[in-house]
Design an enzyme around this catalytic site. Structure first.
Site, mmCIF file in Angstrom:
data_model
loop_
_atom_site.group_PDB
_atom_site.id
_atom_site.type_symbol
_atom_site.label_atom_id
_atom_site.label_comp_id
_atom_site.label_asym_id
_atom_site.label_seq_id
_atom_site.Cartn_x
_atom_site.Cartn_y
_atom_site.Cartn_z
ATOM 1 N N GLU A 4 0.939 -1.098 -0.098
ATOM 2 C CA GLU A 4 0.009 -0.089 0.066
ATOM 3 C C GLU A 4 0.862 1.211 0.173
ATOM 4 O O GLU A 4 1.928 1.270 0.871
ATOM 5 C CB GLU A 4 -0.757 -0.108 1.393
ATOM 6 C CG GLU A 4 -1.929 1.018 1.146
ATOM 7 C CD GLU A 4 -2.575 1.243 -0.039
ATOM 8 O OE1 GLU A 4 -3.205 0.466 -0.563
ATOM 9 O OE2 GLU A 4 -2.354 2.300 -0.812
ATOM 10 N N LYS A 34 8.283 -1.597 -2.367
ATOM 11 C CA LYS A 34 7.532 -0.829 -1.457
ATOM 12 C C LYS A 34 8.714 -0.257 -0.557
ATOM 13 O O LYS A 34 8.465 0.934 -0.172
ATOM 14 C CB LYS A 34 6.701 -1.709 -0.309
ATOM 15 C CG LYS A 34 5.904 -1.060 0.637
ATOM 16 C CD LYS A 34 5.329 0.311 0.340
ATOM 17 C CE LYS A 34 4.850 0.942 1.533
ATOM 18 N NZ LYS A 34 4.294 2.235 1.370
ATOM 19 N N CYS A 85 6.159 4.627 9.271
ATOM 20 C CA CYS A 85 6.853 3.980 8.302
ATOM 21 C C CYS A 85 8.201 4.183 7.718
ATOM 22 O O CYS A 85 9.134 3.308 7.591
ATOM 23 C CB CYS A 85 5.828 3.612 7.117
ATOM 24 S SG CYS A 85 4.615 2.824 7.807
HETATM 25 P P1 NAD Z 1 -1.847 -0.054 12.770
HETATM 26 O O1 NAD Z 1 -0.979 -0.503 14.029
HETATM 27 O O2 NAD Z 1 -2.669 1.047 12.567
HETATM 28 O O3 NAD Z 1 -2.948 -1.386 12.512
HETATM 29 C C1 NAD Z 1 -2.472 -2.726 12.520
HETATM 30 C C2 NAD Z 1 -3.650 -3.607 13.237
HETATM 31 O O4 NAD Z 1 -3.520 -4.955 12.947
HETATM 32 C C3 NAD Z 1 -3.892 -3.193 14.607
HETATM 33 O O5 NAD Z 1 -5.200 -2.552 14.952
HETATM 34 C C4 NAD Z 1 -3.441 -4.474 15.523
HETATM 35 O O6 NAD Z 1 -4.446 -4.711 16.739
HETATM 36 C C5 NAD Z 1 -4.106 -5.551 14.188
HETATM 37 N N1 NAD Z 1 -3.511 -6.841 14.289
HETATM 38 C C6 NAD Z 1 -2.184 -7.435 14.744
HETATM 39 N N2 NAD Z 1 -2.051 -8.566 14.666
HETATM 40 C C7 NAD Z 1 -3.284 -9.309 14.498
HETATM 41 C C8 NAD Z 1 -3.869 -10.337 14.332
HETATM 42 N N3 NAD Z 1 -3.154 -11.444 14.388
HETATM 43 N N4 NAD Z 1 -5.170 -10.391 14.096
HETATM 44 C C9 NAD Z 1 -6.091 -9.380 13.775
HETATM 45 N N5 NAD Z 1 -5.532 -8.123 14.045
HETATM 46 C C10 NAD Z 1 -4.285 -7.989 14.190
HETATM 47 O O7 NAD Z 1 -0.866 -0.394 11.694
HETATM 48 P P2 NAD Z 1 -1.032 0.398 9.876
HETATM 49 O O8 NAD Z 1 -0.472 1.950 10.222
HETATM 50 O O9 NAD Z 1 -2.355 0.125 9.370
HETATM 51 O O10 NAD Z 1 0.102 -0.386 9.276
HETATM 52 C C11 NAD Z 1 -0.061 -1.790 8.714
HETATM 53 C C12 NAD Z 1 1.091 -2.204 7.690
HETATM 54 O O11 NAD Z 1 0.799 -1.424 6.622
HETATM 55 C C13 NAD Z 1 2.302 -1.993 8.319
HETATM 56 O O12 NAD Z 1 3.327 -3.033 7.630
HETATM 57 C C14 NAD Z 1 2.891 -0.810 7.622
HETATM 58 O O13 NAD Z 1 3.930 -0.480 7.306
HETATM 59 C C15 NAD Z 1 2.098 -0.712 6.407
HETATM 60 N N6 NAD Z 1 1.676 0.595 5.740
HETATM 61 C C16 NAD Z 1 1.249 1.696 6.531
HETATM 62 C C17 NAD Z 1 0.863 2.728 6.169
HETATM 63 C C18 NAD Z 1 0.477 4.077 6.869
HETATM 64 O O14 NAD Z 1 0.292 4.983 6.349
HETATM 65 N N7 NAD Z 1 0.164 3.902 8.392
HETATM 66 C C19 NAD Z 1 0.865 3.057 4.567
HETATM 67 C C20 NAD Z 1 1.484 1.991 3.856
HETATM 68 C C21 NAD Z 1 1.842 0.813 4.389
HETATM 69 C C1 UGA Z 2 4.601 7.709 3.703
HETATM 70 C C2 UGA Z 2 4.458 7.601 2.129
HETATM 71 O O1 UGA Z 2 4.389 8.867 1.502
HETATM 72 C C3 UGA Z 2 3.461 6.495 1.528
HETATM 73 O O2 UGA Z 2 3.686 6.682 0.196
HETATM 74 C C4 UGA Z 2 3.676 5.312 2.334
HETATM 75 O O3 UGA Z 2 2.448 4.406 1.761
HETATM 76 C C5 UGA Z 2 3.323 5.523 3.635
HETATM 77 O O4 UGA Z 2 4.727 6.471 4.354
HETATM 78 C C6 UGA Z 2 3.833 4.044 4.638
HETATM 79 O O5 UGA Z 2 4.309 3.159 4.101
HETATM 80 O O6 UGA Z 2 3.526 4.288 5.781
HETATM 81 P P1 UGA Z 2 2.976 9.139 5.383
HETATM 82 O O7 UGA Z 2 4.122 8.640 6.392
HETATM 83 O O8 UGA Z 2 1.693 8.587 5.853
HETATM 84 O O9 UGA Z 2 3.086 8.457 3.973
HETATM 85 O O10 UGA Z 2 3.065 10.523 5.105
HETATM 86 P P2 UGA Z 2 4.044 11.450 4.487
HETATM 87 O O11 UGA Z 2 3.236 12.549 3.559
HETATM 88 O O12 UGA Z 2 5.168 10.743 3.402
HETATM 89 O O13 UGA Z 2 4.836 12.235 5.421
HETATM 90 C C7 UGA Z 2 6.061 11.672 5.976
HETATM 91 C C8 UGA Z 2 6.728 12.577 6.930
HETATM 92 O O14 UGA Z 2 7.560 13.324 6.033
HETATM 93 C C9 UGA Z 2 5.852 13.379 7.542
HETATM 94 O O15 UGA Z 2 6.451 13.786 8.965
HETATM 95 C C10 UGA Z 2 5.960 14.770 6.733
HETATM 96 O O16 UGA Z 2 5.701 16.028 7.459
HETATM 97 C C11 UGA Z 2 7.501 14.573 6.260
HETATM 98 N N1 UGA Z 2 7.500 15.326 5.063
HETATM 99 C C12 UGA Z 2 6.835 15.074 3.889
HETATM 100 C C13 UGA Z 2 8.486 16.374 5.089
HETATM 101 O O17 UGA Z 2 9.069 17.075 5.788
HETATM 102 N N2 UGA Z 2 8.636 17.283 3.813
HETATM 103 C C14 UGA Z 2 8.004 16.749 2.652
HETATM 104 O O18 UGA Z 2 8.175 17.488 1.524
HETATM 105 C C15 UGA Z 2 7.091 15.615 2.823
#
Ligand code: NAD
Ligand code: UGA
Length: 470
Positions: free
Chosen positions: A172, A227, A283
């Site tokens: 994602e 990713k 992340c």
């Molecule tokens: P999060 O901590 O917000 O959510 C994960 C959820 O999974 C939690 O609510 C937890 O209770 C649940 N969970 C864990 N083990 C479980 C199980 N065995 N059964 C059922 N539920 C379970 O995490 P997130 O931010 O959604 O990130 C999830 C993944 O996506 C990570 O690998 C992260 O790197 C990736 N990712 C995150 C973002 C982002 O913006 N947060 C964007 C892209 C990718």
């Molecule tokens: C980031 C990536 O942008 C997503 O594509 C990815 O899916 C995600 O991580 C993930 O894997 O979790 P996110 O962390 O939600 O998304 O937000 P961003 O907009 O990337 O910002 C990350 C950090 O960088 C923030 O603290 C933001 O303030 C900072 N940032 C961003 C800067 O300081 N300058 C910029 O120009 C952009």
């Protein structure tokens, strides 16, 4: 594997699972989607009739939940039931950095992934497509496959049919604060796999709202590594511009002008080059650390060191800001009131994970400062958890500072010697400096680490200004 998907289960109702499945449900009314989680409170919040109390704040999300929840989108803790009933299962659980054991501080902790795979292995019926949505180290699909298949190798009742699983990688790329828009209009959708009909089945879901040419298919390992690489590249741009912000301060150049000039080169582009207090979010750091771990594992020492530097600059930027604040306030902030505007790691989210505000606030409290923290979306309970120190207005030990949550810019500024803008919320762009300057103690300072405020107006009303990269 089956090509028509009627029922989906998503394990993990977090920042990715919740919004992603909401957008799937919105675009695919013919598919029943169950998002499951072990966290009962989180599921309760997703089911809360009051949409302002959803566990995650994302612009546009509440409207989608209102439309789909209870129709083809459901949130539940009944993990077994929904795994049993689904044709396709997304794993969207957390993958934080390991805090102990082998790879501590670098490798991703895959215990939640393994647990999910075991749950699927035990409960799934025949022919299930398992999709990695979480961000994972390269070759994790192998591990997941082995765990899934283990159910077939156990000695078991010969009457029980062999279970068939395929594993796809579908990372994602959404960014928090713009998740709904990113999911509705992604730059690309990446699907990695080695089973054509499973790939087609997943592709078929996305084709309900995304054009074919935006859907990229690769092998599993390219998908998993892409990713990590995308996040590393994005974070690297931020460390690059932040490193130049320090040089601007030393030389008289202006980081906004430099970023504009550099970004107009179409090969570089103007996205993701805003200087700030360092990248936060759950992340970037963990994914680069994982990349470093993989490089170390494969003996690629130089590559590992290269990426390590991106993290070091990020830490340095944060520390540098704290030092500047203390120095400008005559070298001591003991017993001084400081307004902190913004605690989320970026605007338009209530997420504080790895927010630069956390360490900056901790350091300022350690220096003796009395912080008044305001954020439009982050609540006091969350800040308390992050700062791991109790809000204490009657703290008599003036050597150690304290903090207090307040609900407006005005309250944060009362008698403050300094205001520090740490998140780029819209609200901070139009501060009434005439009013705020009267509330502050003189001499008063504005520290704008996000370059969002009207600093000329602040200066006009007698406030000294330090803005990053200026
Ligand atoms: P999060 O901590 O917000 O959510 C994960 C959820 O999974 C939690 O609510 C937890 O209770 C649940 N969970 C864990 N083990 C479980 C199980 N065995 N059964 C059922 N539920 C379970 O995490 P997130 O931010 O959604 O990130 C999830 C993944 O996506 C990570 O690998 C992260 O790197 C990736 N990712 C995150 C973002 C982002 O913006 N947060 C964007 C892209 C990718
Ligand atoms: C980031 C990536 O942008 C997503 O594509 C990815 O899916 C995600 O991580 C993930 O894997 O979790 P996110 O962390 O939600 O998304 O937000 P961003 O907009 O990337 O910002 C990350 C950090 O960088 C923030 O603290 C933001 O303030 C900072 N940032 C961003 C800067 O300081 N300058 C910029 O120009 C952009």
């Amino acid at each position: 594997m089956k090509s028509e998907i009627k029922k989906i289960c998503c394990i993990g109702a977090g920042y990715v699972g919740g919004p992603t499945m909401a957008v799937f449900a919105y675009n695919c009314p013919h598919i029943q989607i169950n998002v499951v989680d072990i966290n009962e409170d989180r599921i309760k919040s997703w089911n809360n009739p009051d949409l302002s109390l959803l566990p995650i704040y994302e612009p546009g999300l509440a409207a989608i939940i209102k439309k789909c929840r209870g129709k083809n989108l459901h949130f539940s803790t009944d993990i077994k039931k929904h795994i049993q009933n689904s044709d396709m299962i997304f794993i969207s659980v957390n993958t934080p950095t390991k805090t102990k054991g082998i790879g501590k501080g670098k490798a991703l902790d895959l215990k939640w992934i393994e647990k999910s795979a075991r749950q699927i292995s035990n409960y799934a019926k025949n022919n299930t497509i398992v999709v990695e949505k979480s961000t994972l180290p390269v070759r994790t699909a192998d591990t997941i496959k082995k765990i899934l298949e283990s159910v077939n190798t156990k000695e078991q009742n010969p009457k029980i049919k062999r279970k068939n699983f395929t594993v796809l990688s579908n990372p994602e790329f959404l960014a928090e604060g713009s998740a709904v828009d990113n999911l509705q209009n992604p730059d690309r959708v990446l699907i990695g796999g080695d089973d054509d009909s499973s790939i087609e089945a997943l592709k078929g879901i996305y084709l309900n709202w995304i054009k074919n040419e935006k859907i990229l298919t690769t092998n599993l390992w390219s998908s998993e590594l892409s990713k990590l690489t995308a996040n590393a590249f994005l974070a690297q741009r931020i460390s690059s511009i932040n490193s130049i912000s320090a040089l601007c301060e030393a030389t008289g150049a202006d980081i906004k002008e430099v970023a504009l000039a550099v970004g107009m080169d179409s090969r570089i582009g103007n996205n993701f080059i805003s200087a700030g207090p360092g990248f936060g979010g759950s992340c970037f750091k963990k994914d680069i650390l994982n990349l470093i771990y993989l490089c170390d594992y494969y003996g690629l020492d130089k590559v590992s060191k290269y990426w390590q530097q991106v993290i070091e600059i990020n830490n340095w930027q944060r520390e540098r800001i704290t030092n500047i604040v203390v120095n400008k306030l005559f070298g001591t902030i003991s017993d001084k009131k400081i307004a902190i505007l913004g605690f989320a790691f970026k605007a338009n989210t209530n997420d504080t994970r790895e927010s630069p505000a956390i360490l900056i606030c901790k350091d300022l409290i350690e220096e003796g400062g009395n912080l008044r923290i305001y954020d439009p979306k982050v609540n006091s309970k969350q800040i308390e958890k992050d700062l791991s120190c109790i809000q204490n207005q009657n703290n008599l030990d003036k050597e150690i500072g304290n903090w207090k949550f307040v609900n407006s810019i005005e309250k944060a500024s009362e008698d403050a010697d300094g205001i520090i803008i740490l998140t780029e919320w819209d609200e901070f762009k139009n501060i009434n400096w005439s009013k705020i300057s009267q509330k502050m103690r003189k001499p008063s300072w504005l520290f704008d680490t996000r370059l969002v405020s009207n600093t000329n107006e602040a200066k006009l009303f007698g406030i000294d200004v330090w803005s990053l990269g200026n």
